[in-house]
Structure formats: C-alpha cells, structure tokens
Motif scaffolding. Structure first.
Motif, PDB file in Angstrom:
ATOM      1  N   LYS A   5       0.835  -1.202   0.000  1.00 51.85           N
ATOM      2  CA  LYS A   5       0.000   0.000   0.000  1.00 51.85           C
ATOM      3  C   LYS A   5       0.869   1.252   0.000  1.00 51.85           C
ATOM      4  N   ASP A   6       1.893   1.267   0.856  1.00 53.66           N
ATOM      5  CA  ASP A   6       2.751   2.449   0.936  1.00 53.66           C
ATOM      6  C   ASP A   6       3.506   2.680  -0.371  1.00 53.66           C
ATOM      7  N   LEU A  48       0.916   4.047  -2.930  1.00 51.81           N
ATOM      8  CA  LEU A  48       0.562   5.455  -2.735  1.00 51.81           C
ATOM      9  C   LEU A  48       1.727   6.375  -3.084  1.00 51.81           C
ATOM     10  N   PHE A  76      -6.632   0.150   2.551  1.00 56.73           N
ATOM     11  CA  PHE A  76      -6.621   1.612   2.501  1.00 56.73           C
ATOM     12  C   PHE A  76      -7.599   2.196   3.523  1.00 56.73           C
ATOM     13  N   SER A 119      -6.988   3.613   7.423  1.00 57.18           N
ATOM     14  CA  SER A 119      -6.638   4.987   7.782  1.00 57.18           C
ATOM     15  C   SER A 119      -7.382   5.955   6.868  1.00 57.18           C
ATOM     16  N   ASN A 177      -6.581   8.811   6.246  1.00 52.49           N
ATOM     17  CA  ASN A 177      -5.591   9.539   5.449  1.00 52.49           C
ATOM     18  C   ASN A 177      -5.388   8.907   4.077  1.00 52.49           C
ATOM     19  N   ASN A 178      -5.410   7.574   4.017  1.00 53.81           N
ATOM     20  CA  ASN A 178      -5.255   6.894   2.723  1.00 53.81           C
ATOM     21  C   ASN A 178      -6.404   7.241   1.791  1.00 53.81           C
ATOM     22  N   PHE A 216      -6.133  10.794   0.621  1.00 54.37           N
ATOM     23  CA  PHE A 216      -5.106  10.912  -0.413  1.00 54.37           C
ATOM     24  C   PHE A 216      -5.667  10.496  -1.772  1.00 54.37           C
ATOM     25  N   ILE A 217      -6.369   9.372  -1.795  1.00 59.17           N
ATOM     26  CA  ILE A 217      -6.998   8.908  -3.039  1.00 59.17           C
ATOM     27  C   ILE A 217      -7.990   9.947  -3.544  1.00 59.17           C
TER      28      ILE A 217
END
Length: 158
Positions: A35-36, A39, A66, A69, A71-72, A75-76
């Motif tokens: 995932k990291d 992203l 995702f 969090s 935050n994920n 971000f998307i």
C-alpha cells in the motif's frame, strides 16, 4: 457493485517484490507494505501529470487495507479530485465514483512505478541514494534541495 480493490500492472510486479517488506522474507524492502509503495508511486505519477493504463492486471491490494486509515482515502480523493475537478468524485457511497477514482489512482501509480523503475535501479548505485535523489527532485520548487540531510535521516528511519 463498486470495485473493492486496486490493481497493479503485471509488468511492475517485480518492483513490489524488490521494494516491499511484505513481499520479502528479509527486511530489505524500502516500503513497509505494498500500500505504501502504491501510494508513493501514485504521488509520483500525479506530480508527473501522467496516467498509464494497466495493460495486464496482476497484483491487487484490497480496498480494506486503505480503509484502515482515513488519510489513505483522503489521499486517493485528492488525487481523483485533482484529476477530474469533479467534486462528486469524493462520494464513497456512489459505486460509479468509487470505480472511477480507483482507476485514476491505479493509473497514476502505474506511471509512478515507471518513474521508480527508471530512477531507483539505474547504474550500480544504492537504491536508497537513488530514492533520496528521486524525492529531492520531486519536491516542490520552494523546498527543492534545501536540506537533503533531513531526507537522509528519514531514510535511515526506514
């Protein structure tokens, strides 16, 4: 029914093997998990203003990863909103919008993975040094090159 995962390109699966700790039996990966890496790659693709469609899907990351969090997801949403300029893309309850935003993030990540492949594995230099150079290059013009020492400290923490 909305897509419940993001996909990665078959051509880029080796990058996940090389760079993600979850794909290695050792702790040599730069990124803690797929995932990291995904992203980070999406941010590079977006910064480059280029999307690359996936020609052949291979790997996948469940959307639930995702969703751990906010935050994920934010971000998307930001990437999708920046791309479409359509506020309705932010709706996670609309299956069509979810599908659309996940395709957008996949395509930016695919482009970002191309950049990572080009920049991290060039020459016979350390991939960590190349990552630092890549990050420094992609920082905004106001911050570019101001303090590479802080970036080195960040990498040392990884």
């Amino acid at each position: 029914m909305a897509i419940d995962r993001v996909f990665t390109s078959k051509e880029k699966s080796d990058l996940f093997m090389k760079l993600s700790k979850t794909k290695q039996k050792t702790q040599d990966g730069i990124f803690d998990n797929n995932k990291d890496l995904f992203l980070f790659a999406a941010s590079l693709g977006y910064k480059d203003k280029k999307r690359r469609p996936l020609l052949k899907r291979d790997g996948e990351i469940p959307l639930s990863v995702f969703q751990k969090s906010r935050n994920n997801l934010d971000f998307i949403d930001l990437i999708a909103l920046g791309d479409t300029k359509d506020v309705y893309i932010l709706d996670w309850d609309d299956d069509e919008m979810v599908d659309k935003k996940l395709i957008i993030i996949e395509e930016y990540a695919n482009r970002g993975l191309e950049i990572i492949e080009e920049k991290l594995f060039k020459n016979n230099t350390s991939i960590y040094d190349n990552l630092l150079q890549l990050i420094n290059t992609h920082l905004s013009g106001d911050n570019r090159g101001q303090d590479i020492g802080k970036l080195e400290n960040l990498v040392n923490l990884i």
